[in-house]
Design an enzyme around this catalytic site. Sequence first.
Site, mmCIF file in Angstrom:
data_model
loop_
_atom_site.group_PDB
_atom_site.id
_atom_site.type_symbol
_atom_site.label_atom_id
_atom_site.label_comp_id
_atom_site.label_asym_id
_atom_site.label_seq_id
_atom_site.Cartn_x
_atom_site.Cartn_y
_atom_site.Cartn_z
ATOM 1 N N LYS A 22 51.060 43.096 52.217
ATOM 2 C CA LYS A 22 51.892 43.490 51.279
ATOM 3 C C LYS A 22 51.350 44.573 50.478
ATOM 4 O O LYS A 22 51.993 45.588 50.186
ATOM 5 C CB LYS A 22 52.158 42.308 50.331
ATOM 6 C CG LYS A 22 52.617 42.464 49.041
ATOM 7 C CD LYS A 22 52.718 41.346 47.932
ATOM 8 C CE LYS A 22 51.373 41.230 47.305
ATOM 9 N NZ LYS A 22 51.478 42.229 45.893
ATOM 10 N N ASN A 23 49.933 44.353 50.160
ATOM 11 C CA ASN A 23 49.651 45.518 49.366
ATOM 12 C C ASN A 23 49.070 46.923 50.097
ATOM 13 O O ASN A 23 49.144 47.938 49.303
ATOM 14 C CB ASN A 23 48.115 45.021 48.505
ATOM 15 C CG ASN A 23 48.528 44.256 47.567
ATOM 16 O OD1 ASN A 23 49.657 43.976 47.224
ATOM 17 N ND2 ASN A 23 47.479 43.352 47.037
ATOM 18 N N CYS A 116 50.833 41.405 31.893
ATOM 19 C CA CYS A 116 50.469 40.791 33.334
ATOM 20 C C CYS A 116 49.798 39.571 33.069
ATOM 21 O O CYS A 116 48.525 39.391 32.284
ATOM 22 C CB CYS A 116 49.828 41.782 34.102
ATOM 23 S SG CYS A 116 49.497 41.058 35.668
ATOM 24 N N ARG A 121 46.274 45.438 32.521
ATOM 25 C CA ARG A 121 46.373 46.183 33.664
ATOM 26 C C ARG A 121 46.704 47.602 32.961
ATOM 27 O O ARG A 121 48.041 47.973 33.179
ATOM 28 C CB ARG A 121 47.152 45.691 34.459
ATOM 29 C CG ARG A 121 46.670 44.312 34.947
ATOM 30 C CD ARG A 121 47.280 43.515 36.317
ATOM 31 N NE ARG A 121 47.572 44.414 37.329
ATOM 32 C CZ ARG A 121 48.027 44.061 38.450
ATOM 33 N NH1 ARG A 121 48.829 42.990 38.590
ATOM 34 N NH2 ARG A 121 47.698 44.593 39.572
ATOM 35 N N ASP A 314 41.405 39.050 44.575
ATOM 36 C CA ASP A 314 42.538 38.589 45.269
ATOM 37 C C ASP A 314 42.390 37.347 46.160
ATOM 38 O O ASP A 314 43.262 36.618 46.167
ATOM 39 C CB ASP A 314 43.478 39.490 45.953
ATOM 40 C CG ASP A 314 44.065 40.502 45.231
ATOM 41 O OD1 ASP A 314 44.105 40.362 44.012
ATOM 42 O OD2 ASP A 314 44.711 41.417 45.761
ATOM 43 N N ARG A 406 56.430 36.077 46.150
ATOM 44 C CA ARG A 406 56.085 37.592 46.072
ATOM 45 C C ARG A 406 55.018 38.092 47.172
ATOM 46 O O ARG A 406 55.050 39.186 47.662
ATOM 47 C CB ARG A 406 55.451 37.821 44.682
ATOM 48 C CG ARG A 406 56.325 37.814 43.664
ATOM 49 C CD ARG A 406 55.824 38.386 42.303
ATOM 50 N NE ARG A 406 54.926 39.645 42.721
ATOM 51 C CZ ARG A 406 53.824 39.629 41.931
ATOM 52 N NH1 ARG A 406 53.152 38.590 41.388
ATOM 53 N NH2 ARG A 406 52.804 40.490 42.452
HETATM 54 N N1 EPU Z 1 42.341 49.746 35.596
HETATM 55 C C1 EPU Z 1 42.027 50.700 34.412
HETATM 56 N N2 EPU Z 1 43.214 51.627 34.436
HETATM 57 C C2 EPU Z 1 44.181 52.022 35.398
HETATM 58 C C3 EPU Z 1 44.126 51.358 36.404
HETATM 59 C C4 EPU Z 1 43.438 50.238 36.464
HETATM 60 O O1 EPU Z 1 41.335 50.358 33.560
HETATM 61 O O2 EPU Z 1 44.518 53.028 35.003
HETATM 62 C C5 EPU Z 1 41.605 48.709 35.792
HETATM 63 C C6 EPU Z 1 42.290 47.517 36.026
HETATM 64 O O3 EPU Z 1 42.915 46.725 34.613
HETATM 65 C C7 EPU Z 1 41.477 46.555 36.792
HETATM 66 C C8 EPU Z 1 40.739 47.516 37.608
HETATM 67 O O4 EPU Z 1 40.851 48.854 36.967
HETATM 68 O O5 EPU Z 1 40.456 45.921 35.876
HETATM 69 C C9 EPU Z 1 41.116 47.524 38.673
HETATM 70 O O6 EPU Z 1 42.669 47.620 38.883
HETATM 71 P P1 EPU Z 1 43.400 48.346 40.024
HETATM 72 O O7 EPU Z 1 44.136 49.695 39.661
HETATM 73 O O8 EPU Z 1 42.840 48.716 41.211
HETATM 74 O O9 EPU Z 1 44.677 47.343 40.381
HETATM 75 P P2 EPU Z 1 46.020 47.711 40.957
HETATM 76 O O10 EPU Z 1 45.829 48.971 41.875
HETATM 77 O O11 EPU Z 1 47.027 47.688 39.927
HETATM 78 C C10 EPU Z 1 45.896 46.511 43.341
HETATM 79 C C11 EPU Z 1 46.372 45.225 43.869
HETATM 80 C C12 EPU Z 1 46.144 43.909 43.128
HETATM 81 C C13 EPU Z 1 44.673 44.045 43.147
HETATM 82 C C14 EPU Z 1 43.918 45.060 42.703
HETATM 83 C C15 EPU Z 1 42.422 44.921 42.718
HETATM 84 C C16 EPU Z 1 48.459 46.061 44.837
HETATM 85 C C17 EPU Z 1 50.095 46.234 44.751
HETATM 86 N N3 EPU Z 1 47.907 45.334 43.818
HETATM 87 O O12 EPU Z 1 46.387 46.374 41.883
HETATM 88 O O13 EPU Z 1 46.635 42.943 43.854
HETATM 89 O O14 EPU Z 1 44.203 42.680 42.531
HETATM 90 O O15 EPU Z 1 44.325 46.353 43.278
HETATM 91 O O16 EPU Z 1 42.088 45.027 43.941
HETATM 92 O O17 EPU Z 1 47.951 46.720 45.667
HETATM 93 C C18 EPU Z 1 47.745 40.657 44.274
HETATM 94 O O18 EPU Z 1 48.211 41.166 45.370
HETATM 95 O O19 EPU Z 1 47.539 39.576 43.891
HETATM 96 C C19 EPU Z 1 47.122 41.567 43.214
HETATM 97 C C20 EPU Z 1 47.130 41.501 41.861
#
Ligand code: EPU
Length: 430
Positions: A22-23, A116, A121, A314, A406
């Site tokens: 999915k991701n 969230c 996030r 995750d 999801r």
């Molecule tokens: N963060 C910031 N600023 C930003 C973006 C992120 O401070 O602009 C912080 C976040 O709050 C968090 C960390 O950086 O503490 C990592 O967040 P990241 O941006 O990597 O998360 P994401 O890209 O929004 C994806 C996955 C998540 C997974 C995270 C971490 C997808 C669709 N989602 O989210 O998956 O937990 O990377 O590996 O790819 C799940 O599948 O259950 C899920 C939540």
Amino acid sequence: MDALRIEGGQRLSGTIAVDGSKNAALPALAAAILAQDTFTLRGVPPLQDIQNMTHLLGELGCAVQVDDRDITIDTTDTSRVHAPYDIVRTMRASICVLGPLLAARGEARVAMPGGCAIGDRPVDLHLRGLEALGATVSLEGGDMVLRADTLKGATVFMGGPFGSTVLGTANVLCAAVRATGETIIESAACEPEVAFLARLLRAMGADIEGEGTPRITVRGVERLSGVDIDLMPDRIVAGTLAVASAITNGNVTLERFPMDHLLAVLDRLRESGVHVEQLDSTQSPDCCTVQITTDRRLRPILFTTQPHPGFPTDLQAQVMSLLCLADGNSIVTEKIYPDRFLHVPELARMGATVIRLGATVVVQGVDELVGAPVMASDLRGGAALVLAGLAAKGETLVRRIYHMDRGYTNLEVQLASLGAHIERVDGGPN
Ligand code: EPU
């Protein structure tokens, strides 16, 4: 509302193939906006989040055709740039369209995601990265509005207080492939899903090096063609099914198991007494067949979630369920989302001894878990409750399973095919 009823105590056995990721699919599908030709992604699981993304792409003028697990996208109308709040609030990953829209259409208008369940996030790193490539950023009526007539390559730092950002790196990558000149993404996310996106973009004609490492170099190109590509297996689904086998003291064979993407998890599972054996050494370790068996007693372990190649956040909740039954005290520390512990009080309802101290949980192993009505509050935490239910004595009813829908394709059907006594029932009002 649907719920899952589980009669625990069955040892799982049999063979099952791991679904597509999915991701990896979500940013990959968003990248179709960049293609000036037909885009096909194969082996995509029929999940709610995938439907949300194809719906959003439709809103953005893409013609989307779903044929079983193959999704084909043609972009006909390039005038639309708005991802409205109604869609973004159902799926945060809608933010994946930010970079592709900006690069392909010169403007992106994406509703700011709200709160969230797994914690704060923010999106500051996405915006900072795209600004570094020349976008102007403003907030209008709850929408992030980014504009750029041309994007220009730059050095972009994607690290934040909790490590690098996965979808932020994906957004900058998608924008940089169409920028003029060279972009260096420093502190890039190394997650396999980002590496998959880079391979997909390269197959579309992009010039990218270094994916899977903290420095990705991109030289912009004028045009990206279509692509026809198979989706990679889902490492989180794979890890969840491995824990399902282990927690029931089962003997499950998993096909399409991305062993190379799960090294940190496998290291911890082995330490705890779970055996993961690759059955055919001629297969590639990023998509192979493994057998999961377990020692009679599990040993307690310590683990800390980290960006890849560390232990993935995750899978934190699912492995915590397993440790509830280990012979001693385990310590779990969450470094990506320090509040991602909504499953902890629910596990306690099932007889687990789990003590939260800030971003750390001490899990004191117990001899058995006891079935109970519990409530899922997020995708992975919900999966953890199902796993606990498989091992628990008696009946567990997991409510609010729309969270799991999801990210897991009919989880109950998959687990039932391995011998679990689990069924989807009407759980009444939430
Ligand atoms: N963060 C910031 N600023 C930003 C973006 C992120 O401070 O602009 C912080 C976040 O709050 C968090 C960390 O950086 O503490 C990592 O967040 P990241 O941006 O990597 O998360 P994401 O890209 O929004 C994806 C996955 C998540 C997974 C995270 C971490 C997808 C669709 N989602 O989210 O998956 O937990 O990377 O590996 O790819 C799940 O599948 O259950 C899920 C939540």
